[in-house]
Design an enzyme around this catalytic site. Structure first.
Site, mmCIF file in Angstrom:
data_model
loop_
_atom_site.group_PDB
_atom_site.id
_atom_site.type_symbol
_atom_site.label_atom_id
_atom_site.label_comp_id
_atom_site.label_asym_id
_atom_site.label_seq_id
_atom_site.Cartn_x
_atom_site.Cartn_y
_atom_site.Cartn_z
ATOM 1 N N ASP A 31 0.882 -1.168 0.000
ATOM 2 C CA ASP A 31 0.000 0.000 0.000
ATOM 3 C C ASP A 31 0.921 1.219 0.000
ATOM 4 O O ASP A 31 1.610 1.466 0.994
ATOM 5 C CB ASP A 31 -0.897 -0.010 1.245
ATOM 6 N N TYR A 87 -9.034 14.634 -10.364
ATOM 7 C CA TYR A 87 -7.895 13.929 -10.946
ATOM 8 C C TYR A 87 -6.928 14.925 -11.606
ATOM 9 O O TYR A 87 -5.714 14.902 -11.361
ATOM 10 C CB TYR A 87 -8.434 12.933 -11.972
HETATM 11 P P1 NAD Z 1 -4.870 1.518 -13.180
HETATM 12 O O1 NAD Z 1 -6.020 1.985 -12.377
HETATM 13 O O2 NAD Z 1 -5.109 0.506 -14.238
HETATM 14 O O3 NAD Z 1 -3.729 0.965 -12.230
HETATM 15 C C1 NAD Z 1 -3.396 1.577 -11.004
HETATM 16 C C2 NAD Z 1 -2.920 0.487 -10.062
HETATM 17 O O4 NAD Z 1 -2.599 1.099 -8.819
HETATM 18 C C3 NAD Z 1 -3.977 -0.581 -9.777
HETATM 19 O O5 NAD Z 1 -3.489 -1.870 -10.065
HETATM 20 C C4 NAD Z 1 -4.285 -0.430 -8.302
HETATM 21 O O6 NAD Z 1 -4.559 -1.646 -7.638
HETATM 22 C C5 NAD Z 1 -2.994 0.205 -7.804
HETATM 23 N N1 NAD Z 1 -3.186 0.902 -6.547
HETATM 24 C C6 NAD Z 1 -4.255 1.646 -6.142
HETATM 25 N N2 NAD Z 1 -4.090 2.072 -4.887
HETATM 26 C C7 NAD Z 1 -2.886 1.607 -4.483
HETATM 27 C C8 NAD Z 1 -2.162 1.715 -3.267
HETATM 28 N N3 NAD Z 1 -2.652 2.377 -2.211
HETATM 29 N N4 NAD Z 1 -0.952 1.132 -3.200
HETATM 30 C C9 NAD Z 1 -0.448 0.432 -4.252
HETATM 31 N N5 NAD Z 1 -1.094 0.272 -5.413
HETATM 32 C C10 NAD Z 1 -2.308 0.861 -5.519
HETATM 33 O O7 NAD Z 1 -4.166 2.818 -13.789
HETATM 34 P P2 NAD Z 1 -3.228 2.925 -15.071
HETATM 35 O O8 NAD Z 1 -4.081 3.196 -16.236
HETATM 36 O O9 NAD Z 1 -2.281 1.812 -15.119
HETATM 37 O O10 NAD Z 1 -2.494 4.303 -14.735
HETATM 38 C C11 NAD Z 1 -1.234 4.344 -14.093
HETATM 39 C C12 NAD Z 1 -0.820 5.795 -13.969
HETATM 40 O O11 NAD Z 1 -0.813 6.422 -15.260
HETATM 41 C C13 NAD Z 1 -1.760 6.660 -13.109
HETATM 42 O O12 NAD Z 1 -1.013 7.620 -12.415
HETATM 43 C C14 NAD Z 1 -2.626 7.351 -14.134
HETATM 44 O O13 NAD Z 1 -3.100 8.573 -13.647
HETATM 45 C C15 NAD Z 1 -1.633 7.561 -15.257
HETATM 46 N N6 NAD Z 1 -2.316 7.751 -16.547
HETATM 47 C C16 NAD Z 1 -2.956 6.703 -17.141
HETATM 48 C C17 NAD Z 1 -3.589 6.908 -18.371
HETATM 49 C C18 NAD Z 1 -4.309 5.781 -19.073
HETATM 50 O O14 NAD Z 1 -4.938 6.021 -20.105
HETATM 51 N N7 NAD Z 1 -4.249 4.569 -18.580
HETATM 52 C C19 NAD Z 1 -3.554 8.162 -18.969
HETATM 53 C C20 NAD Z 1 -2.935 9.214 -18.302
HETATM 54 C C21 NAD Z 1 -2.275 8.990 -17.103
HETATM 55 N N1 SER Z 2 -6.938 7.877 -19.482
HETATM 56 C C1 SER Z 2 -6.936 8.704 -18.330
HETATM 57 C C2 SER Z 2 -8.324 8.879 -17.806
HETATM 58 O O1 SER Z 2 -9.236 8.813 -18.601
HETATM 59 C C3 SER Z 2 -6.371 10.068 -18.663
HETATM 60 O O2 SER Z 2 -5.513 10.430 -17.666
HETATM 61 O O3 SER Z 2 -8.498 9.091 -16.642
#
Ligand code: NAD
Ligand code: SER
Length: 316
Positions: free
Chosen positions: A50, A140
């Site tokens: 966590d 966010y």
């Molecule tokens: P996701 O929600 O798929 O994965 C996030 C992971 O973090 C999950 O597996 C969750 O279990 C874990 N998590 C949550 N709380 C936690 C905690 N307290 N301790 C440890 N782990 C924890 O998100 P993602 O799409 O893989 O995104 C990863 C990062 O990239 C984020 O910061 C997100 O804002 C950023 N991002 C993603 C996108 C996208 O399109 N996927 C776009 C822009 C930015």
């Molecule tokens: N793919 C992400 C969202 O929709 C952008 O940060 O939250």
């Protein structure tokens, strides 16, 4: 041996990033960690963590001699709107916990992703530049913008080597998205193959910046491998892949599945999407660390459909 820790490794990006980092640096040298179990079988170490628990974090970092951290744990845009206080808590305090480890000299290098959500309704929507009006209207986006300011602050004041990218909506077949506004652009492929129809939660002309996951992973690794002096922006870099709306992606899918049908039923995520840019200018990332995407919409659609179809065949 100095090791890499990926936090939030069970998520959409983490699943693919860990796989690529392990291929590059060796299975044992990349520690996956998450608050939930991994979604795929692990080829290297996994720790339950966590990120809000500082003691647990330090124990894992010391145990594995971690020197580089990719911090991916966060609440994404749609989920954070449903729980703004917790979204702020997780997105900000996870970042502080990692920035402070670097400030204290425990780790050397950090990757932390920002998002196109740092922009808001008053930002110019087309070809959005690196430096422009930023008034995000989601919790966010506010957390990502504040995070960018803190990254720059820790770099300037304490010399912390933190590197960041403003990801657009990411699309891949190896993992499912985790509660974002751009998730429709992944769901649509699964439904196209399963039922040949999809009800979209965004309206037909909602154009958003998007990127194929392989490009995003390459950008992430490239910025981390770039020489320190080439990283001239310590808040976060704009990067662009492609832009499309639900009608345009549907037309591409119909080139492969002619009887695929889409309908529209916009929900609360429409407001979030309407506040974001439609296309991104990434000149600085191109100039500073040679960023170039490899996938356009047509290549993305073909790659997604071919790979998901093979996965479905294996499942059945
Ligand atoms: P996701 O929600 O798929 O994965 C996030 C992971 O973090 C999950 O597996 C969750 O279990 C874990 N998590 C949550 N709380 C936690 C905690 N307290 N301790 C440890 N782990 C924890 O998100 P993602 O799409 O893989 O995104 C990863 C990062 O990239 C984020 O910061 C997100 O804002 C950023 N991002 C993603 C996108 C996208 O399109 N996927 C776009 C822009 C930015
Ligand atoms: N793919 C992400 C969202 O929709 C952008 O940060 O939250």
């Amino acid at each position: 041996m100095e090791r890499i820790l990926v936090i939030g490794s069970s998520g959409q990006i983490g699943t693919e990033l860990v796989e690529t980092l392990r291929t590059k640096y060796g299975n044992e040298n990349v520690i996956a960690s998450d608050i939930r179990e991994p979604q795929v079988q692990q080829t290297g170490p996994f720790e339950t963590l966590d990120i809000l628990n500082k003691e647990q974090l330090l124990t894992i970092v010391n145990k594995h001699n971690v020197k580089e951290v990719y911090l991916l744990a966060a609440l994404l845009s749609a989920t954070a709107e449903k729980n703004p206080e917790f979204g702020w808590d997780l997105n900000m305090n996870s970042l502080f916990n990692i920035l402070n480890l670097a400030k204290d000299g425990v780790i050397d290098k950090i990757f932390w992703p920002s998002s196109i959500a740092v922009f808001g309704p008053t930002t110019p929507k087309q070809n959005t530049p690196q430096y422009t009006i930023m008034e995000p209207s989601t919790v966010y986006g506010i957390s990502k913008q504040a995070g960018e300011r803190w990254c720059e602050y820790y770099h300037e004041k304490y010399g912390v080597d933190v590197r960041s990218i403003r990801y657009p909506g990411l699309i891949g077949y190896k993992s499912l998205p985790g509660g974002g506004t751009t998730d429709y652009a992944v769901d649509i492929f699964h439904q196209a193959l399963k039922s040949k129809s999809y009800e979209c939660f965004l309206s037909e002309h909602t154009t958003l910046p998007m990127m194929y996951m392989e490009d995003a992973i390459n950008a992430t690794i490239n910025i981390m491998q770039a020489k320190k002096e080439n990283i001239k922006i310590r808040s976060s870099y704009n990067i662009a892949g492609m832009s499309f709306n639900p009608t345009e992606i549907t037309t591409e899918i119909q080139n492969v599945i002619p009887d695929f049908k889409i309908s529209y039923n916009p929900d609360y995520r429409q407001n979030i999407a309407d506040s974001w840019p439609q296309s991104i200018n990434d000149q600085e990332a191109q100039e500073h660390w040679n960023w170039q995407p490899q996938y356009n919409l047509s290549r993305l659609v073909n790659t997604m459909l071919q790979n998901l179809e093979q996965m479905l065949l294996k499942e059945n």
